[in-house]
Design an enzyme around this catalytic site. Structure first.
Site, PDB file in Angstrom:
ATOM      1  CB  VAL A  14     -51.185  30.325  52.948  1.00 39.76           C
ATOM      2  CG1 VAL A  14     -52.186  30.838  53.973  1.00 39.76           C
ATOM      3  CG2 VAL A  14     -51.404  31.026  51.609  1.00 39.76           C
ATOM      4  N   GLY A 134     -57.610  37.259  49.971  1.00 35.55           N
ATOM      5  CA  GLY A 134     -56.465  37.244  50.875  1.00 35.55           C
ATOM      6  C   GLY A 134     -56.647  38.053  52.142  1.00 35.55           C
ATOM      7  CG  ASP A 201     -58.207  32.503  42.351  1.00 36.04           C
ATOM      8  OD1 ASP A 201     -57.924  31.740  43.289  1.00 36.04           O
ATOM      9  OD2 ASP A 201     -58.242  33.747  42.465  1.00 36.04           O
ATOM     10  CE  LYS A 205     -59.402  34.394  45.280  1.00 36.53           C
ATOM     11  NZ  LYS A 205     -58.338  35.178  44.628  1.00 36.53           N
ATOM     12  N   GLY A 303     -50.429  36.148  49.022  1.00 39.20           N
ATOM     13  CA  GLY A 303     -49.142  36.321  49.698  1.00 39.20           C
ATOM     14  C   GLY A 303     -49.164  35.730  51.089  1.00 39.20           C
TER      15      GLY A 303
HETATM   16  N1  HSE Z   1     -53.824  33.187  42.817  1.00 40.23           N
HETATM   17  C1  HSE Z   1     -54.672  34.137  43.451  1.00 40.23           C
HETATM   18  C2  HSE Z   1     -54.448  35.508  42.856  1.00 40.23           C
HETATM   19  C3  HSE Z   1     -54.501  34.216  44.937  1.00 40.23           C
HETATM   20  O1  HSE Z   1     -53.636  35.662  41.947  1.00 40.23           O
HETATM   21  O2  HSE Z   1     -55.106  36.423  43.302  1.00 40.23           O
HETATM   22  C4  HSE Z   1     -55.144  33.064  45.637  1.00 40.23           C
HETATM   23  O3  HSE Z   1     -56.507  32.980  45.329  1.00 40.23           O
END
Ligand code: HSE
Length: 427
Positions: A14, A134, A201, A205, A303
């Protein structure tokens, strides 16, 4: 023209994506935003990584104090990830009055209250668009686009790795382990995939997104979480026959700010639901607001350039806005008192069990469902094997706890060999 100096902490995927965007779009931002943004400093132990992208040697440092005290640095971009040392670095930047832009969902969802308190003390900016989904501008949509609405629900595919794995399992009829291995070889999944495949993850979020959407703190520990490691190709195939697609969903529901439901788990969605078409590593968030109705945002959730796009959009926002907006709710570690978090949520359920083909088995199963007031919508008996007969049923909407109790009782029946899967059906 205003000059804006940026420091980038961490020059991984990033960080380098952010650098490339800022370098390649410098003239564009001069022309369109009337700002001249330059990268004044890069914090990175592996200097070569930064040198390879053309960062001047004199701008590369391994000393955080030196980076933060650089008078040319106005905005500190943290893209290190994880809690420490990122937390200490961000706090140091905020204490010195520098605006912080971060992509760090784990740090943000666990320490948002602490970071915001530090930012408020020095009136520093604190921006985190890149922390969720993202390159999809979901945070600014919630803060600046949908503020007229009471957002009642949010349903998302907010982890690209798991969506990629589930998409391939669906297309190829492959099992989880083999697709995971391939995804790791292709760089879609990390060598240690736990944060993605166990749903952490997505839970980080969802905690952030639900807090913003519902204007109340939704701590990480209130998010119910299940990952995709137990998902079987068999259920994906049966679901397909019944008109469903398997997704790892992040679901948030808000009943007037008093009762909040937040959960991350695999679920079946009907093939005609907008989220069913979100495949591969793409992400999407589907929102319902009381005035706007349905809104869906779709794009790349990870990405170098998509996440860099979110970081740079925050840098530009910070550089072009003199006022600082913080959370619209009491941002403390714990939830506000009076907010109830629903654990006995309501859903429809797909249940698969294996039974011996004997008279009366289904009557007993139906009796258990009736006892828990669970209404069966569909029931399908597969195969011919009298000793191991797969039976699938789909319920009407019911309570989570009723299903758990009923399934336990069904598993204990004499002619039931095993209860193989319980999958929520959403949307
Ligand atoms: N590893 C995460 C995903 C991206 O696969 O969406 C970063 O949070």
């Amino acid at each position: 023209m205003k000059s804006v100096g940026v420091a980038i902490l961490g020059f991984g995927v990033v960080g380098s994506g952010t650098y490339k965007i800022l370098r390649d779009h410098r003239e564009f931002y001069r022309r369109t935003q009337n700002i001249d943004v330059t990268v004044e400093s890069v914090l990175e132990i592996n200097r070569q990584k930064a040198l390879d992208l053309g960062v001047e040697e004199s701008r590369i440092s391994d000393n955080i104090a030196e980076v933060i005290s650089n008078p040319n640095v106005d905005i500190v971009v943290e893209v290190i990830g994880g809690v420490e040392p990122a937390r200490s670095f961000v706090l140091a930047a905020l204490h010195s009055g520098k605006t912080v832009v971060t992509s760090n969902k784990e740090l943000f969802c666990k320490h948002w209250h602490e970071l915001e308190a530090a930012a408020r003390r020095t009136n520093a900016g604190l921006y985190f668009e890149a922390s969720c989904v993202g390159g999809v501008p979901i945070i600014r949509t919630l803060i600046d686009g949908l503020q007229a609405n009471v957002v009642t629900s949010l349903t998302g595919i907010i982890n690209g790795t798991t969506n990629y794995i589930l998409t391939r399992m669906t297309r190829e009829g492959s099992d989880y382990r083999s697709v995971l291995k391939d995804a790791q070889a292709l760089g879609y999944a990390e060598a240690n995939p736990a944060a993605d495949v166990e749903g952490y993850d997505a839970a980080y979020k969802l905690s952030i997104l639900a807090s913003l959407a519902f204007h109340t703190k939704v701590p990480l520990e209130t998010v119910y979480r299940e990952g995709i490691t137990e998902v079987s190709g068999q259920d994906i195939a049966y679901g397909d026959e019944l008109g469903y697609v398997m997704k790892l969903l992040a679901i948030g529901k808000n009943d007037g700010g008093k009762s909040i439901e937040v959960r991350v788990h695999p679920a079946f969605v009907r093939k005609d639901h907008p989220l069913a078409a979100v495949s591969d590593s793409f992400n999407a968030v589907y929102l319902q607001g009381d005035s706007v109705g349905d809104v869906m945002l779709y794009g790349r959730g990870a990405g170098a350039l998509p996440t860099g796009s979110a970081i740079v959009s925050d840098v530009i926002y910070a550089a072009t806005h003199s006022d600082v907006k913080y959370a619209t709710f009491k941002n403390e570690e714990k939830a506000e008192s009076g907010v109830k978090f629903v654990t006995n949520f309501r859903s429809r359920y797909y249940i698969r069990f294996t039974a011996k083909d004997r008279a009366g088995v289904l009557a007993k199963v139906a009796g258990i469902f009736a006892k828990y007031n669970i209404s069966i919508a569909e029931l399908i008996q597969k195969g011919e094997d009298a000793e191991n007969l797969p039976i699938i049923l789909i319920t009407h909407e019911t309570n989570e706890f009723s299903v758990r109790s009923a399934v336990e009782k069904i598993g204990a029946l004499e002619n039931v060999v095993s209860v193989d899967s319980v999958i929520r059906v959403e949307g």
